[in-house]
Design a protein around this motif. Structure first.
Motif, mmCIF file in Angstrom:
data_model
loop_
_atom_site.group_PDB
_atom_site.id
_atom_site.type_symbol
_atom_site.label_atom_id
_atom_site.label_comp_id
_atom_site.label_asym_id
_atom_site.label_seq_id
_atom_site.Cartn_x
_atom_site.Cartn_y
_atom_site.Cartn_z
ATOM 1 N N ASP A 195 -1.557 9.895 6.573
ATOM 2 C CA ASP A 195 -2.267 8.673 6.973
ATOM 3 C C ASP A 195 -2.956 8.798 8.334
ATOM 4 O OD1 ASP A 195 -3.254 6.216 6.280
ATOM 5 O OD2 ASP A 195 -1.621 5.111 7.201
ATOM 6 N N PHE A 240 0.835 -1.202 0.000
ATOM 7 C CA PHE A 240 0.000 0.000 0.000
ATOM 8 C C PHE A 240 0.871 1.252 0.000
ATOM 9 C CE2 PHE A 240 -2.207 -3.499 1.559
ATOM 10 C CZ PHE A 240 -1.875 -3.790 2.900
ATOM 11 N N SER A 283 -10.905 -0.315 2.131
ATOM 12 C CA SER A 283 -9.633 0.257 1.701
ATOM 13 C C SER A 283 -9.780 1.704 1.269
ATOM 14 C CB SER A 283 -9.039 -0.561 0.545
ATOM 15 O OG SER A 283 -7.737 -0.102 0.217
ATOM 16 N N TYR A 327 -8.565 -5.645 5.427
ATOM 17 C CA TYR A 327 -8.315 -4.204 5.381
ATOM 18 C C TYR A 327 -7.162 -3.922 4.425
ATOM 19 C CZ TYR A 327 -9.808 0.163 7.533
ATOM 20 O OH TYR A 327 -10.404 1.387 7.767
ATOM 21 N N ASN A 328 -7.331 -2.926 3.598
ATOM 22 C CA ASN A 328 -6.361 -2.465 2.592
ATOM 23 C C ASN A 328 -6.327 -3.411 1.389
ATOM 24 O OD1 ASN A 328 -5.557 -0.158 4.023
ATOM 25 N ND2 ASN A 328 -4.039 -1.328 5.186
#
Length: 332
Positions: A168, A98, A298, A281-282
């Motif tokens: 983030d 990511f 995500s 997740y992601n």
């Protein structure tokens, strides 16, 4: 007054660090026209580097007309009129798929006159403080990814307010800085709400939350959703080889636990999307094909990199929430 700083962890050559240190000192008026620079021997001894390295830096500054030499006396500032090379200190927590997407997107959109030096703190507070401390005076802009570290106020206060960007995760202590951030409470809650009709088919929701790297906001958003929708739920810190009950839906931020759950389900001959469910997740390309598709929550990391680059390019001081969404696939 300290004129030159060298960061041994930087990938930039030491002579270039010396050049930038002197340029920054002139730009910040810590050095003025006709001021004498530290001697070659002094710099060499202080930083345990060769005299040739220092001479290379001074010669580059001489060629650019910024300093001049007086035989037997040393080097002096000649000009304070020059264009300062823009350097960015970029501090990530770790490199993964990511973050690589984010980084590459940022590089492709930021102005080409910026030089980017990237570092990693690996969720280590002492490393974070060390890297930030050693970066001072060497960079024109700072981008930091604090993650879930409890960073002391004095470290935060030491960062330049007008030239620091948060990436983030953020919190109240970082509100003074512009940011591109995720709101993990809202993102978790809203994404699960989008999948409510499918989620209602499961008898229990299980969030696997180690809590070492993951934002605690995930838990808050998960608990809020479950409470408002009367879902039986629990939060566990790990999953190794626990027995999976039919009707269980796992929400999994950590990919290692994602593998553990799928392997255990295969041992029990459970069918994903029928006997049990997974929300990871992601998103990654691999999750599009594993087990005929893993549902994910995500954010768009490429968009995050693009937004950050545009903020740097325009010197924007705003804070932008980078939204996340539920990407439905076979596992739910």
């Amino acid at each position: 007054m300290k004129i030159i700083t060298i960061n041994n962890q930087s990938a930039q050559p030491k002579y270039k660090q010396i050049v930038l240190s002197i340029e920054m000192a002139i730009a910040e008026k810590r050095l003025k026209r006709e001021d004498k620079l530290p001697s070659v021997n002094k710099v060499s001894l202080e930083f345990s580097i060769s005299r040739d390295t220092v001479l290379l830096a001074y010669e580059e500054l001489k060629k650019r007309g910024i300093i001049y030499a007086v035989l037997g006396k040393g080097y002096y500032v000649k000009s304070v009129e020059f264009t300062l090379e823009q350097r960015i200190f970029l501090l990530f927590d770790e490199l993964n798929t990511f973050k690589e997407d984010l980084y590459n997107s940022f590089l492709s959109h930021v102005n080409k006159n910026f030089q980017i030096d990237i570092f990693f703190h690996h969720f280590n507070l002492e490393m974070f403080k060390k890297l930030v401390d050693e970066s001072r005076g060497n960079y024109s802009k700072f981008i930091i990814m604090p993650s879930n570290l409890e960073i002391p106020g004095d470290v935060i206060a030491s960062l330049p307010v007008n030239d620091t960007y948060v990436l983030d995760q953020t919190n109240n202590l970082f509100k003074v800085f512009p940011a591109v951030y995720q709101d993990f409470v809202t993102d978790m809650y809203d994404a699960l709400t989008l999948g409510l009709e499918k989620i209602k088919q499961y008898s229990e929701l299980i969030l696997i939350f180690p809590g070492e790297k993951e934002p605690v906001g995930m838990v808050d958003g998960f608990v809020k959703f479950c409470a408002e929708n009367d879902c039986v739920h629990r939060v566990v810190s790990s999953f190794e080889s626990d027995t999976i009950r039919n009707g269980s839906l796992f929400i999994i931020p950590n990919d290692r636990h994602l593998v553990n759950v799928i392997e255990q389900a295969k041992l029990q001959n459970l069918v994903l999307g029928l006997d049990y469910g997974i929300i990871s997740y992601n998103d990654t390309p691999l999750k599009k094909v594993v087990e005929n598709g893993i549902t994910t929550i995500s954010t768009d990391f490429k968009a995050m990199g693009r937004i950050l680059a545009n903020m740097i390019n325009t010197n924007s001081k705003s804070s932008v929430k980078n939204n996340a969404t539920l990407i439905l696939r076979n596992s739910l």
